[in-house]
Write a protein that holds these residues in place. Structure first.
Motif, PDB file in Angstrom:
ATOM      1  N   LYS A 291       0.837  -1.214   0.000  1.00 42.60           N
ATOM      2  CA  LYS A 291       0.000   0.000   0.000  1.00 42.60           C
ATOM      3  C   LYS A 291       0.863   1.250   0.000  1.00 42.60           C
ATOM      4  CE  LYS A 291      -2.194   0.680   3.905  1.00 42.60           C
ATOM      5  NZ  LYS A 291      -3.103   0.350   5.049  1.00 42.60           N
ATOM      6  N   VAL A 292       1.996   1.191   0.695  1.00 43.54           N
ATOM      7  CA  VAL A 292       2.861   2.372   0.787  1.00 43.54           C
ATOM      8  C   VAL A 292       4.148   2.205  -0.024  1.00 43.54           C
ATOM      9  CG1 VAL A 292       1.917   3.181   2.974  1.00 43.54           C
ATOM     10  CG2 VAL A 292       3.789   1.523   2.989  1.00 43.54           C
TER      11      VAL A 292
ATOM     12  N   THR B 244      -6.485   3.939  -4.590  1.00 42.22           N
ATOM     13  CA  THR B 244      -5.790   3.178  -3.549  1.00 42.22           C
ATOM     14  C   THR B 244      -5.909   1.693  -3.885  1.00 42.22           C
ATOM     15  OG1 THR B 244      -7.787   2.953  -2.214  1.00 42.22           O
ATOM     16  CG2 THR B 244      -6.423   4.877  -1.787  1.00 42.22           C
TER      17      THR B 244
ATOM     18  N   PHE C 299      -1.871  11.214   4.810  1.00 44.30           N
ATOM     19  CA  PHE C 299      -2.781  10.872   3.704  1.00 44.30           C
ATOM     20  C   PHE C 299      -2.423   9.515   3.081  1.00 44.30           C
ATOM     21  CE2 PHE C 299      -4.677  15.210   2.171  1.00 44.30           C
ATOM     22  CZ  PHE C 299      -5.274  15.369   3.411  1.00 44.30           C
ATOM     23  N   ASN C 300      -1.125   9.230   2.995  1.00 42.64           N
ATOM     24  CA  ASN C 300      -0.716   7.964   2.370  1.00 42.64           C
ATOM     25  C   ASN C 300      -0.808   6.778   3.327  1.00 42.64           C
ATOM     26  OD1 ASN C 300      -0.122   9.114  -0.110  1.00 42.64           O
ATOM     27  ND2 ASN C 300       1.963   9.648   0.519  1.00 42.64           N
ATOM     28  N   GLY C 301      -0.568   7.046   4.627  1.00 41.22           N
ATOM     29  CA  GLY C 301      -0.456   5.945   5.572  1.00 41.22           C
ATOM     30  C   GLY C 301      -1.779   5.439   6.109  1.00 41.22           C
ATOM     31  N   ILE C 302      -2.834   6.222   5.930  1.00 40.96           N
ATOM     32  CA  ILE C 302      -4.123   5.825   6.511  1.00 40.96           C
ATOM     33  C   ILE C 302      -5.112   5.480   5.405  1.00 40.96           C
ATOM     34  CG2 ILE C 302      -6.088   6.594   7.905  1.00 40.96           C
ATOM     35  CD1 ILE C 302      -4.117   8.315   9.468  1.00 40.96           C
ATOM     36  N   ASP C 303      -5.728   4.330   5.570  1.00 47.52           N
ATOM     37  CA  ASP C 303      -6.629   3.832   4.535  1.00 47.52           C
ATOM     38  C   ASP C 303      -8.079   4.039   4.954  1.00 47.52           C
ATOM     39  OD1 ASP C 303      -7.308   2.681   2.171  1.00 47.52           O
ATOM     40  OD2 ASP C 303      -7.195   0.628   2.915  1.00 47.52           O
ATOM     41  N   SER C 304      -8.460   5.304   5.106  1.00 49.72           N
ATOM     42  CA  SER C 304      -9.860   5.607   5.407  1.00 49.72           C
ATOM     43  C   SER C 304     -10.500   6.250   4.192  1.00 49.72           C
ATOM     44  CB  SER C 304      -9.946   6.544   6.613  1.00 49.72           C
ATOM     45  OG  SER C 304      -9.483   5.875   7.775  1.00 49.72           O
TER      46      SER C 304
ATOM     47  N   GLU D 203      -4.894   3.441  12.288  1.00 47.02           N
ATOM     48  CA  GLU D 203      -5.071   2.227  11.485  1.00 47.02           C
ATOM     49  C   GLU D 203      -5.579   1.066  12.345  1.00 47.02           C
ATOM     50  OE1 GLU D 203      -5.402   3.022   8.162  1.00 47.02           O
ATOM     51  OE2 GLU D 203      -4.083   1.322   7.663  1.00 47.02           O
TER      52      GLU D 203
ATOM     53  N   LEU E 268      -9.875  11.593   4.108  1.00 46.61           N
ATOM     54  CA  LEU E 268      -8.797  12.157   4.909  1.00 46.61           C
ATOM     55  C   LEU E 268      -8.837  13.668   4.736  1.00 46.61           C
ATOM     56  CD1 LEU E 268      -6.243   9.461   3.863  1.00 46.61           C
ATOM     57  CD2 LEU E 268      -7.253   9.732   6.139  1.00 46.61           C
TER      58      LEU E 268
ATOM     59  N   GLU F  25       1.281  14.587   3.870  1.00 46.63           N
ATOM     60  CA  GLU F  25       1.365  13.524   2.858  1.00 46.63           C
ATOM     61  C   GLU F  25       1.516  12.153   3.510  1.00 46.63           C
ATOM     62  OE1 GLU F  25       0.468  14.119  -0.313  1.00 46.63           O
ATOM     63  OE2 GLU F  25       0.160  16.030   0.717  1.00 46.63           O
TER      64      GLU F  25
ATOM     65  N   LYS G 244      -9.834   6.840  -2.351  1.00 48.93           N
ATOM     66  CA  LYS G 244     -10.185   7.548  -1.122  1.00 48.93           C
ATOM     67  C   LYS G 244     -10.182   9.035  -1.440  1.00 48.93           C
ATOM     68  CE  LYS G 244      -5.435   7.399   0.753  1.00 48.93           C
ATOM     69  NZ  LYS G 244      -4.592   6.789   1.829  1.00 48.93           N
ATOM     70  N   TYR G 245     -10.743   9.823  -0.527  1.00 46.09           N
ATOM     71  CA  TYR G 245     -10.791  11.272  -0.722  1.00 46.09           C
ATOM     72  C   TYR G 245      -9.740  11.950   0.129  1.00 46.09           C
ATOM     73  CZ  TYR G 245     -15.216  10.532  -3.082  1.00 46.09           C
ATOM     74  OH  TYR G 245     -16.175  10.115  -3.953  1.00 46.09           O
ATOM     75  N   ARG G 246      -9.077  12.949  -0.486  1.00 41.59           N
ATOM     76  CA  ARG G 246      -8.165  13.806   0.246  1.00 41.59           C
ATOM     77  C   ARG G 246      -8.754  15.207   0.209  1.00 41.59           C
ATOM     78  NH1 ARG G 246      -2.227  12.019  -2.147  1.00 41.59           N
ATOM     79  NH2 ARG G 246      -2.169  10.042  -1.028  1.00 41.59           N
ATOM     80  N   VAL G 247      -9.040  15.733   1.386  1.00 39.77           N
ATOM     81  CA  VAL G 247      -9.671  17.050   1.488  1.00 39.77           C
ATOM     82  C   VAL G 247      -8.672  18.005   2.130  1.00 39.77           C
ATOM     83  CG1 VAL G 247     -11.637  18.327   2.405  1.00 39.77           C
ATOM     84  CG2 VAL G 247     -11.896  15.895   1.801  1.00 39.77           C
ATOM     85  N   ARG G 248      -8.359  19.097   1.432  1.00 35.24           N
ATOM     86  CA  ARG G 248      -7.360  20.033   1.962  1.00 35.24           C
ATOM     87  C   ARG G 248      -8.018  21.386   2.266  1.00 35.24           C
ATOM     88  NH1 ARG G 248      -2.324  17.466   0.454  1.00 35.24           N
ATOM     89  NH2 ARG G 248      -2.750  15.947  -1.190  1.00 35.24           N
TER      90      ARG G 248
END
Lengths: 426, 426
Positions: free
Chosen positions: A29-30, A122, B365-370, B343, B373, B362, A415-419
């Motif tokens: 995943k990473v 993802t 955002f990359n490390g969490i799989d929800s 996690e 984010l 970053e 997944k969503y990234r909200v900034r």
């Protein structure tokens, strides 16, 4: 296998494989795009370097299969040759060089309050692949899963076990060199059918998707028993419709290719529908071309009257995926009748229309709910490679998540990234 | 209900509803964007015109609920007022004016052989929505399904039955005027729980997706029993992490909003993680703001030493979605420790980081799989309306097909349209 492991039941072994797969998935995943590319290119190199071992392992499988009295197409699918290993290596290299799907921004937009929202790809997690005798599935599925950031549990048929083991060893070389855990790719060490049953139950939530690759009985079992999502097609009952506006040359060439290029693949045509207005002009040349290539014709009453070679089609013929040099042929009174026939009998895999009338094409494309609709081209293009996906883990006819050829993109979620800059919700 | 229908068992009634839904789905699949828009705008007009009937129906439900001794939040969710009907009408109008997702080209490309391939959105088919007491779900779910070209089977709670019936009647007015069959929207005519069981079995393949809207016990039952895909979240165990680089004002404002704006929604924060380097500076002001609004603090040992108001958090606290004015607070030694905690404990719904350090964001955002984010903004933005989807049928925490807020786009599948000029596969 140590003495302790040998005492494990199959259920325990499989649950351990599941837990290990999750460890692999968390690492993948990473993983960076470069790590995954390196793993696959190294694996391709290892496949080349270990040709002899792979061919020797395959020879063991072939000998055991012959001893069991297996022959024909099944034995041919099991066979590896230098040329086939070349093909496997090329496929792994192609997948290695695909754009990395993970982290790709699929969509992004701004909200009036200043929030910026991105939808990014993802990995799905852990893919369970259950396949039969083709050893190349081992490499294809392993490579597609690594590229898409998913761990994979491979459960091959007992007949191809040694071949699969030798191929997986090369994938593990690649993972090792790229600094990725070997748990990313696991070959189930037992060929007991109970292992499949455990996978279908999902290994305590440690399998996210199951992909069955093989015959109808395997796919049917997986679809009916799986407690996790399945990407699959049970059959490819594929139709070609010759519209009243069809160009004769295209109609002949495409139908011939759709039926006869390879009769055993899921994108091969099984039923031909011909508009009554061109039955007089187009039917005979199409049938003649098919018959010349050794195809058996099963026709409705009108076809029987026009084609001396035809035998009478029964209701069962419209429901049959022959996977052989046989085609059922029906004259339809309209485009609408063709659409109705297809919607009733199709397995929703792939259907083609041969037409010059753009309006007829749009009606066909809108009216039929199959994964792939084709205009003036062969249904045998229904394939991840032909779609430009660099490979496919299978073709799905379901409507959830993946549909059509399942390549690396379809093996991802998002997944969503909200900034923001301190926004609170009023 | 006729005498004949009255003799049907619930299973028979539900199977008939399933068959009817497929008829509705087949009509909606080929409905024009204008038809769907007209249906929804007409429905919005009908909701306005039939206010009195809707309020009267709701009064029946409210009286029955009071008689059963129901009170508090449940009764408030059931209540309709003129202002709430205004809200329902606005929501239906907003959905009516969304871009029509069906037929949208998601991707298109050319192949070297001249084939042009398009991936286009198609409806999923039939959506089963199982909800509890909120009557507005009837209108929202109905409108979102119509817009996305899906038929819907609505199974509301017994307490809101009359209110839902009155609202569905307005949707049927809209379908009728747009020339669409009333089978597109069906309200299950029985409140017997057996009807839910039948829906979970999929009504002979006539339900494609189930969406449960309600409390945890409903969602848990649906997730464990459903034989068809489910879009849902069991809980929203939402985390806010205050990084060592966090701006103090943003940390206070966002945490307060994330926890206290509305404590009962799934996007409300339940656990606060604070980097040890800012425990001395940021923790007290954040806690003070929460306590001033009436929030109970449950802290780990470090928090207990710093915050006199705190009570000791137990292991269970890190696993609890309070849905109330309570927050669990933990000091973490690093960003990595925060990611590991999330996690481990998260329900993979929504998590926020408050930070000025782009690299930390970053990593988070990359490390969490929800599913969602958030950076420097409230977790209470986890909502289809706030995302600009014009509404949501629910929020999904699964990774298959839909994830996060489920709006009209997520209620679609896709198919491929391949256009050629006679290509055959070599």
């Amino acid at each position: 296998m140590s003495a302790v492991q040998a005492k494990q039941t199959i259920a325990e072994t499989m649950r351990e494989i599941g837990r290990n797969a999750r460890i692999g998935a968390n690492a993948l995943k990473v993983a960076t795009p470069e790590q995954k590319r390196t793993a696959l290119l190294t694996a391709a190199g290892a496949l080349n370097a270990h040709r002899k071992q792979i061919l020797a392992a395959n020879a063991l499988d072939m000998a055991a299969a012959r001893e069991k009295g297996i022959s024909g197409a099944f034995l041919d699918r099991l066979l590896l040759t230098d040329a086939r290993i070349d093909g496997i290596i090329e496929a792994v290299k192609t997948i290695a060089e695909l754009p990395d799907p993970v982290g790709t921004v699929i969509a992004e937009w701004d909200r009036p309050n200043g929030l910026h929202i991105e939808r990014v790809r993802t990995p799905l997690g852990v893919i369970g692949v259950i396949f039969e005798s083709r050893p190349n599935v081992t490499a294809d599925a392993g490579a597609l899963c690594i590229k898409s950031g998913n761990a994979v549990i491979l459960r091959g048929g007992s007949d191809s076990f040694h071949s699969s083991r030798a191929i997986v060893d090369c994938l593990l070389d690649g993972l090792h060199l790229a600094g990725l855990p070997v748990e990313c790719v696991q070959l189930v060490p037992t060929t007991d059918r109970e292992a499949v049953g455990e996978m279908l139950k999902g290994l305590d939530g440690n399998i996210d998707v199951i992909v069955p690759r093989g015959g109808k009985s395997l796919v049917a079992r997986v679809q009916s028993e799986a407690r996790v999502p399945v990407f699959a097609h049970l059959e490819g009952l594929v139709h070609v419709y010759i519209d009243r506006s069809a160009d004769l040359d295209k109609a002949v060439a495409v139908t011939l290719n759709a039926k006869m290029r390879r009769t055993g693949i899921c994108g091969a045509a099984e039923t031909l529908l011909v508009h009554q207005d061109v039955a007089g002009t187009h039917l005979q040349p199409i049938i003649a071309a098919l018959v010349a290539k050794g195809c058996e014709i099963r026709g409705d009453a009108t076809v029987m009257g026009l084609v001396p070679e035809a035998v009478a089609a029964t209701e069962q013929d419209w429901r049959t995926e022959y996977e052989d040099a046989i085609i059922s042929v029906k004259i339809v009174e309209s485009l609408e009748a063709a659409i109705a026939h297809i919607e009733h009998y199709s397995s929703h895999h792939t259907e083609a229309i041969i037409a010059e009338d753009a309006e007829a094409v749009e009606k066909f494309f809108n009216g039929i709910d199959s994964a792939i609709l084709v205009h003036n081209a062969s249904t045998q293009f229904a394939d991840g490679g032909e779609f430009g996906f660099g490979g496919e883990i299978g073709i799905a006819t379901g409507k959830m998540h993946a549909r059509g050829p399942v390549g690396v993109e379809q093996l991802t979620s998002f997944k969503y990234r909200v900034r923001g800059n301190g926004q609170t919700r009023p």
